[in-house]
Design a protein around this motif. Structure first.
Motif, PDB file in Angstrom:
ATOM      1  N   LEU A  80     -10.377  26.343  -3.951  1.00  0.00           N
ATOM      2  CA  LEU A  80     -11.184  25.629  -5.031  1.00  0.00           C
ATOM      3  C   LEU A  80     -12.198  26.318  -5.497  1.00  0.00           C
ATOM      4  O   LEU A  80     -13.005  25.793  -6.415  1.00  0.00           O
ATOM      5  CB  LEU A  80     -11.775  24.380  -4.058  1.00  0.00           C
ATOM      6  N   LEU A  81     -12.605  27.788  -5.229  1.00  0.00           N
ATOM      7  CA  LEU A  81     -13.297  28.546  -5.896  1.00  0.00           C
ATOM      8  C   LEU A  81     -12.588  29.434  -6.882  1.00  0.00           C
ATOM      9  O   LEU A  81     -12.988  30.410  -7.331  1.00  0.00           O
ATOM     10  CB  LEU A  81     -14.134  29.476  -4.603  1.00  0.00           C
ATOM     11  N   ASP A  82     -11.475  28.979  -7.340  1.00  0.00           N
ATOM     12  CA  ASP A  82     -10.564  29.666  -8.395  1.00  0.00           C
ATOM     13  C   ASP A  82     -11.237  28.809  -9.627  1.00  0.00           C
ATOM     14  O   ASP A  82     -11.016  27.860  -9.794  1.00  0.00           O
ATOM     15  CB  ASP A  82      -9.110  29.387  -8.055  1.00  0.00           C
ATOM     16  N   GLY A  92      -7.156  16.642 -14.387  1.00  0.00           N
ATOM     17  CA  GLY A  92      -6.675  15.501 -13.728  1.00  0.00           C
ATOM     18  C   GLY A  92      -7.621  14.631 -13.460  1.00  0.00           C
ATOM     19  O   GLY A  92      -7.490  13.468 -12.650  1.00  0.00           O
ATOM     20  N   ARG A  93      -8.933  14.468 -13.958  1.00  0.00           N
ATOM     21  CA  ARG A  93     -10.036  13.825 -13.912  1.00  0.00           C
ATOM     22  C   ARG A  93     -10.427  13.823 -12.207  1.00  0.00           C
ATOM     23  O   ARG A  93      -9.974  13.170 -11.502  1.00  0.00           O
ATOM     24  CB  ARG A  93      -9.618  12.087 -14.150  1.00  0.00           C
ATOM     25  N   PRO A  94     -11.485  14.542 -12.322  1.00  0.00           N
ATOM     26  CA  PRO A  94     -12.016  14.530 -10.755  1.00  0.00           C
ATOM     27  C   PRO A  94     -12.813  13.508 -10.328  1.00  0.00           C
ATOM     28  O   PRO A  94     -13.406  12.627 -11.092  1.00  0.00           O
ATOM     29  CB  PRO A  94     -12.933  15.680 -11.261  1.00  0.00           C
ATOM     30  N   ASP A  95     -12.583  13.423  -9.034  1.00  0.00           N
ATOM     31  CA  ASP A  95     -13.221  12.125  -8.095  1.00  0.00           C
ATOM     32  C   ASP A  95     -14.850  12.619  -8.229  1.00  0.00           C
ATOM     33  O   ASP A  95     -15.230  13.690  -8.342  1.00  0.00           O
ATOM     34  CB  ASP A  95     -12.791  12.230  -6.737  1.00  0.00           C
ATOM     35  N   HIS A  96     -15.412  11.610  -7.950  1.00  0.00           N
ATOM     36  CA  HIS A  96     -17.016  11.653  -7.961  1.00  0.00           C
ATOM     37  C   HIS A  96     -17.297  12.596  -6.894  1.00  0.00           C
ATOM     38  O   HIS A  96     -18.230  13.458  -7.194  1.00  0.00           O
ATOM     39  CB  HIS A  96     -17.591  10.322  -7.613  1.00  0.00           C
ATOM     40  N   GLY A  97     -16.761  12.756  -5.873  1.00  0.00           N
ATOM     41  CA  GLY A  97     -17.057  13.565  -4.705  1.00  0.00           C
ATOM     42  C   GLY A  97     -17.109  15.094  -5.131  1.00  0.00           C
ATOM     43  O   GLY A  97     -17.810  15.941  -4.968  1.00  0.00           O
ATOM     44  N   PHE A  98     -15.956  15.450  -6.123  1.00  0.00           N
ATOM     45  CA  PHE A  98     -15.853  16.690  -6.486  1.00  0.00           C
ATOM     46  C   PHE A  98     -16.842  17.191  -7.571  1.00  0.00           C
ATOM     47  O   PHE A  98     -17.532  18.151  -7.314  1.00  0.00           O
ATOM     48  CB  PHE A  98     -14.426  16.889  -7.128  1.00  0.00           C
ATOM     49  N   LEU A  99     -17.540  16.137  -8.313  1.00  0.00           N
ATOM     50  CA  LEU A  99     -18.367  16.453  -9.238  1.00  0.00           C
ATOM     51  C   LEU A  99     -19.767  16.525  -8.453  1.00  0.00           C
ATOM     52  O   LEU A  99     -20.628  17.462  -8.681  1.00  0.00           O
ATOM     53  CB  LEU A  99     -18.574  15.329 -10.126  1.00  0.00           C
ATOM     54  N   ARG A 100     -19.914  16.013  -7.299  1.00  0.00           N
ATOM     55  CA  ARG A 100     -21.019  16.104  -6.458  1.00  0.00           C
ATOM     56  C   ARG A 100     -21.166  17.508  -5.708  1.00  0.00           C
ATOM     57  O   ARG A 100     -22.128  18.127  -5.710  1.00  0.00           O
ATOM     58  CB  ARG A 100     -21.229  15.018  -5.230  1.00  0.00           C
ATOM     59  N   ASP A 101     -19.931  17.866  -5.327  1.00  0.00           N
ATOM     60  CA  ASP A 101     -19.806  19.365  -4.675  1.00  0.00           C
ATOM     61  C   ASP A 101     -20.232  20.221  -5.879  1.00  0.00           C
ATOM     62  O   ASP A 101     -20.987  21.294  -5.324  1.00  0.00           O
ATOM     63  CB  ASP A 101     -18.343  19.442  -4.131  1.00  0.00           C
ATOM     64  N   LEU A 102     -19.660  20.272  -6.976  1.00  0.00           N
ATOM     65  CA  LEU A 102     -19.858  21.327  -7.843  1.00  0.00           C
ATOM     66  C   LEU A 102     -21.548  21.343  -8.253  1.00  0.00           C
ATOM     67  O   LEU A 102     -21.990  22.488  -8.338  1.00  0.00           O
ATOM     68  CB  LEU A 102     -19.292  21.132  -9.106  1.00  0.00           C
ATOM     69  N   HIS A 103     -22.135  20.123  -8.167  1.00  0.00           N
ATOM     70  CA  HIS A 103     -23.452  20.052  -8.711  1.00  0.00           C
ATOM     71  C   HIS A 103     -24.392  20.723  -7.501  1.00  0.00           C
ATOM     72  O   HIS A 103     -25.204  21.349  -7.863  1.00  0.00           O
ATOM     73  CB  HIS A 103     -23.960  18.474  -8.533  1.00  0.00           C
ATOM     74  N   LEU A 105     -23.246  23.035  -5.383  1.00  0.00           N
ATOM     75  CA  LEU A 105     -23.095  24.629  -5.655  1.00  0.00           C
ATOM     76  C   LEU A 105     -24.093  25.009  -6.557  1.00  0.00           C
ATOM     77  O   LEU A 105     -24.667  26.031  -6.357  1.00  0.00           O
ATOM     78  CB  LEU A 105     -21.608  24.915  -5.998  1.00  0.00           C
ATOM     79  N   ARG A 106     -24.291  24.028  -7.847  1.00  0.00           N
ATOM     80  CA  ARG A 106     -25.081  24.834  -8.664  1.00  0.00           C
ATOM     81  C   ARG A 106     -26.539  24.800  -8.435  1.00  0.00           C
ATOM     82  O   ARG A 106     -27.514  25.708  -8.723  1.00  0.00           O
ATOM     83  CB  ARG A 106     -24.891  23.856 -10.123  1.00  0.00           C
ATOM     84  N   ALA A 107     -27.111  23.726  -7.573  1.00  0.00           N
ATOM     85  CA  ALA A 107     -28.155  23.421  -7.204  1.00  0.00           C
ATOM     86  C   ALA A 107     -28.492  24.751  -6.032  1.00  0.00           C
ATOM     87  O   ALA A 107     -29.936  25.240  -6.156  1.00  0.00           O
ATOM     88  CB  ALA A 107     -28.393  22.045  -6.477  1.00  0.00           C
ATOM     89  N   ILE A 108     -27.481  25.277  -5.304  1.00  0.00           N
ATOM     90  CA  ILE A 108     -27.791  26.338  -4.439  1.00  0.00           C
ATOM     91  C   ILE A 108     -28.062  27.592  -5.151  1.00  0.00           C
ATOM     92  O   ILE A 108     -28.642  28.467  -4.860  1.00  0.00           O
ATOM     93  CB  ILE A 108     -26.602  26.494  -3.582  1.00  0.00           C
ATOM     94  N   VAL A 174     -16.426  30.613 -11.246  1.00  0.00           N
ATOM     95  CA  VAL A 174     -16.541  29.159 -10.635  1.00  0.00           C
ATOM     96  C   VAL A 174     -17.546  28.267 -11.285  1.00  0.00           C
ATOM     97  O   VAL A 174     -17.063  27.120 -11.683  1.00  0.00           O
ATOM     98  CB  VAL A 174     -17.090  29.197  -9.035  1.00  0.00           C
ATOM     99  N   MET A 175     -18.867  28.793 -11.534  1.00  0.00           N
ATOM    100  CA  MET A 175     -19.635  27.899 -12.311  1.00  0.00           C
ATOM    101  C   MET A 175     -19.317  27.404 -13.770  1.00  0.00           C
ATOM    102  O   MET A 175     -19.635  26.290 -14.101  1.00  0.00           O
ATOM    103  CB  MET A 175     -21.048  28.751 -12.143  1.00  0.00           C
ATOM    104  N   GLY A 176     -18.717  28.628 -14.437  1.00  0.00           N
ATOM    105  CA  GLY A 176     -18.180  28.256 -15.629  1.00  0.00           C
ATOM    106  C   GLY A 176     -17.376  27.234 -15.738  1.00  0.00           C
ATOM    107  O   GLY A 176     -17.316  26.161 -16.610  1.00  0.00           O
ATOM    108  N   ALA A 177     -16.329  27.426 -14.900  1.00  0.00           N
ATOM    109  CA  ALA A 177     -15.267  26.294 -14.890  1.00  0.00           C
ATOM    110  C   ALA A 177     -15.386  24.919 -14.819  1.00  0.00           C
ATOM    111  O   ALA A 177     -15.402  23.914 -15.183  1.00  0.00           O
ATOM    112  CB  ALA A 177     -14.026  26.673 -14.040  1.00  0.00           C
ATOM    113  N   GLY A 178     -16.603  24.724 -13.812  1.00  0.00           N
ATOM    114  CA  GLY A 178     -17.142  23.565 -13.173  1.00  0.00           C
ATOM    115  C   GLY A 178     -18.150  22.862 -14.237  1.00  0.00           C
ATOM    116  O   GLY A 178     -18.252  21.794 -14.643  1.00  0.00           O
ATOM    117  N   LEU A 179     -18.839  23.757 -14.801  1.00  0.00           N
ATOM    118  CA  LEU A 179     -19.738  23.435 -16.026  1.00  0.00           C
ATOM    119  C   LEU A 179     -19.177  22.986 -17.223  1.00  0.00           C
ATOM    120  O   LEU A 179     -19.318  22.047 -17.731  1.00  0.00           O
ATOM    121  CB  LEU A 179     -20.825  24.688 -16.231  1.00  0.00           C
ATOM    122  N   ALA A 180     -18.047  23.698 -17.461  1.00  0.00           N
ATOM    123  CA  ALA A 180     -17.173  23.169 -18.596  1.00  0.00           C
ATOM    124  C   ALA A 180     -16.691  21.827 -18.535  1.00  0.00           C
ATOM    125  O   ALA A 180     -16.844  21.116 -19.378  1.00  0.00           O
ATOM    126  CB  ALA A 180     -16.307  24.335 -18.825  1.00  0.00           C
TER     127      ALA A 180
END
Length: 237
Positions: A80-82, A92-103, A105-108, A174-180
């Motif tokens: 999941l760090l790929d 595939g339309r991420p679930d809310h939990g996945f969006l929370r996890d990415l947020h 990570l960014r906050a850290i 990781v950050m780029g893919a999640g932010l995009a």
């Protein structure tokens, strides 16, 4: 952390098609993959399919075992760090939990990076941050969400570079893919907020070499970003 997959042509299309089957839920965890059926469905040779499967195997999505054949691995095994895995997850339309996890990570990562950038940034890096922000503003005025996303990514990549830490720069994959993915969801909505002021506050603090203010401004930016995600989640549920 794996590099982002850059395959093109038939090979790349085959990889993308297989990934879409997994992330759409068509092929679930533990499901076997009928290699012959896939070969016929995708219209590719056994060699092409095998090479595509090697890519997904390297990313932890599939595996092959004696008697079991090729199957979809449990999500706990996925890398999941790929960058590609994150991109496919968003497709595939991420679930809310996945969006929370990415947020989270960014906050850290990003507030301390902003603090480092305030102490280490070069004139060239300041210019790149400003150019990204200018482009973001132009795209917003033009009503071009795709260009806003591109400019936002450019700003955050420049921020990681300005932090002057080679290991943190590698987080861009990781950050780029999640932010995009997050940006395409949020900035594509009709009532998305103007992202320029919050980014301007970060840049102003970095330019002033105020590390504490830069970190605080980034935390405020991320709080706003999460508010946008929450608002969108409520609208779509």
């Amino acid at each position: 952390m794996m590099a982002v997959y850059s395959g093109r042509g038939l090979h790349g299309q085959t990889v993308e098609a297989l990934a879409a089957m997994i992330f759409s839920g068509e092929c679930r965890e533990g499901d076997g993959l009928d290699v012959v059926a896939l070969q016929e469905r995708l219209g590719v040779s056994s060699t092409a399919l095998r090479e595509a499967m090697k890519v997904l195997t390297a990313k932890g999505l599939i595996a092959a075992r004696p008697k079991l054949g090729t199957y979809v691995r449990p999500r706990s095994d996925w890398n999941l760090l790929d960058g590609d895995v994150i991109r496919w997850k968003f497709a595939g339309r991420p679930d809310h939990g996945f969006l929370r996890d990415l947020h989270e990570l960014r906050a850290i990562v990003e507030p301390p990076v902003a603090s480092l950038a305030a102490r280490r940034r070069t004139p060239e890096q300041l210019a790149e941050l400003q150019a990204a922000l200018d482009r973001m503003a132009e795209a917003g005025v033009a009503g071009d969400p795709a260009a806003v996303v591109e400019a936002d990514l450019r700003f955050h990549r420049a921020l990681l570079a300005a932090g002057g830490n080679e290991l943190l720069v590698r987080m861009e994959v990781v950050m780029g893919a999640g932010l995009a993915g997050r940006d395409r969801l949020v900035h594509g909505s009709h009532d998305s907020d103007d992202p320029v002021p919050s980014h301007q506050a970060v840049l102003d603090a970095i330019r002033a070499a105020d590390a504490a203010a830069a970190e605080a401004a980034m935390r405020e930016l991320l709080a706003k970003a999460w508010h946008d995600v929450e608002r969108l989640h409520l609208e779509t549920t």
